[in-house]
Design an enzyme around this catalytic site. Structure first.
Site, PDB file in Angstrom:
ATOM      1  CG  ASP A  10     -14.403  47.326 -33.237  1.00 21.02           C
ATOM      2  OD1 ASP A  10     -14.221  46.623 -34.150  1.00 21.02           O
ATOM      3  OD2 ASP A  10     -13.630  48.269 -32.597  1.00 21.02           O
ATOM      4  CB  CYS A  67      -8.376  49.854 -34.905  1.00 20.30           C
ATOM      5  SG  CYS A  67      -9.217  50.837 -35.867  1.00 20.30           S
TER       6      CYS A  67
END
Length: 189
Positions: A10, A67
């Site tokens: 991530d 994101c």
């Protein structure tokens, strides 16, 4: 470090997919920040790939996510990894919704398998914006390499052949040194 069955990266990113929750992204990130993040993501994805065991009986997978909704932090990073690590391939994410990753964007052409990645947009999917790619790490194949002697070939381990496919700092050098490039980030207010 290595030998993991599965790795989730991530990656640190610009946060353009979560502007609705954190509007400071609009004012706290400079053009240079975007380029440096992309550079860091390229380094991280190569390290993550190298830490996955291709011999795993239950895995050998890497999931890359951000994101962010920018192509430079998503498809460009995934394409870079595919070029630098020929022992990996993209596989279906297993997610039944989301938009397919871009294979072409503003004059850039990415590996055709990048369409297996998924993009999620706040205004379309009623959730934060993000990006997901799933890689299968395979064993490095033996490669037949010609030698200087006429007619002879030797099997060479791909590890030896891949010395020149490490991280390419020159590819991002212009950005790191502060060179400007024209790009626009569309932000819905």
């Amino acid at each position: 470090m290595g030998g993991f069955d599965r790795v989730l990266l991530d990656a640190p990113c610009s946060g353009t997919g979560v502007i609705s929750k954190d509007s400071s992204v609009k004012v706290n990130k400079s053009e240079r920040d975007f380029h440096l993040l992309s550079h860091l993501q390229k380094q991280l994805i190569l390290c993550a790939i190298d830490s996955v065991s291709p011999d795993s009986k239950t895995g050998g997978f890497l999931v890359y996510s951000t994101c962010s909704v920018t192509v430079d932090e998503n498809e460009a990073v995934v394409d870079y990894a595919l070029r630098k690590r020929p022992n990996v391939k993209l596989v279906d994410t297993g997610l039944g919704f989301g938009r397919d990753g871009f294979t072409k964007y503003r004059g850039k052409t990415f590996h055709p398998s990048v369409k297996l990645t998924k993009r999620f947009y706040p205004h379309v999917h009623n959730m934060d914006g993000f990006y997901v790619a799933k890689f299968k790490v395979e064993k490095r194949a033996k490669i037949k390499a010609g030698t200087q002697e006429a007619g002879s070939t030797n099997a060479v381990d791909a590890d030896e052949q891949q010395e020149d496919v490490g991280f390419d700092s020159d590819e991002d050098k212009a950005f790191i040194e502060g060179m400007s490039i024209n790009f626009v980030i569309y932000i819905a207010c």
